[in-house]
Enzyme design. Structure first.
Site: not given
Ligand code: URA
Length: 209
Positions: A104, A108, A200, A203
């Site tokens: 990302r 922007t 995440d 992760d």
């Molecule tokens: N990406 C992720 O890994 N978890 C989220 O909650 C949103 C995007």
């Protein structure tokens, strides 16, 4: 308007509960995502066309069936999409696997492609794009634009969890792409995480943080 298929199979829902839990460690998380991906592959391939063939068993000839449609291409969006590839390949071992990496842009906030490697016979394949967390939808939308630009036409999107915001964006930008998901959650938080979600996904899959 594309359709959203929510897989309510008890095994998928059971495993998703452990995937969500903050008590689940990396090894188990990875195994569960792999298992759910295989179960979802079973469901997502339900409408693959068949052709009738004749086969000779040790006892007699009979009519039977083989897959008749285009071959399949999987496209995980890096990096969390990787966690679902092996599970799907267990059911569709001949699928080719492309990769799309996006980050990302901090100014922007739009996704920028940094890596694209796809099978060379794009027109001959139906694609399953894999993005475990459909949050804002930005990455999935951009990855699918990228695939279409290179000649793909029949595309499905497979996610573990989607936010309503991501579904809305996908349906607006890609009304031809059906979405397959284990759960549609409540909302996004101010940081773009799905609530309640699972945290995440990248992760948790790779043990980073
Ligand atoms: N990406 C992720 O890994 N978890 C989220 O909650 C949103 C995007």
């Amino acid at each position: 308007m594309s359709k959203v298929y929510v897989f309510d199979h008890p095994l998928i829902q059971h495993k998703l509960t452990y995937i969500r839990s903050k008590e689940t460690g990396t090894k188990e998380f990875r195994e569960l995502v792999d298992e759910v991906a295989a179960l979802m592959a079973y469901e997502i391939t339900r409408d693959l066309p068949l052709q009738e063939v004749e086969v000779e068993t040790p006892l007699a000839k009979c009519k039977s069936y083989l897959l008749a449609g285009k071959k399949i291409g999987l496209v995980p969006i890096l990096r969390a999409g990787l966690g679902m590839v092996d599970g799907i390949l267990k059911l569709i071992p001949a699928a080719k696997v492309g990769h799309i990496g996006l980050y990302r842009d901090p100014d922007t906030l739009e996704p920028v492609e940094y890596y694209v490697k796809l099978p060379s016979d794009i027109e001959e394949r139906d694609f399953i794009v894999i993005d475990p967390m459909l949050a804002t939808g930005g990455s999935a939308v951009a990855a699918i634009h990228s695939l279409k630009k290179r000649g793909a036409s029949n595309i499905k999107l497979m996610c573990l969890i989607a936010a309503p915001e991501g579904i809305e964006r996908m349906q607006k930008e890609h009304p031809d792409v059906d979405i397959y998901v284990a759960s549609v959650d409540e909302k996004l938080n101010e940081k773009g995480y799905i609530i309640p979600g699972l945290g995440d996904a990248g992760d948790r899959l790779f043990g980073t943080k």
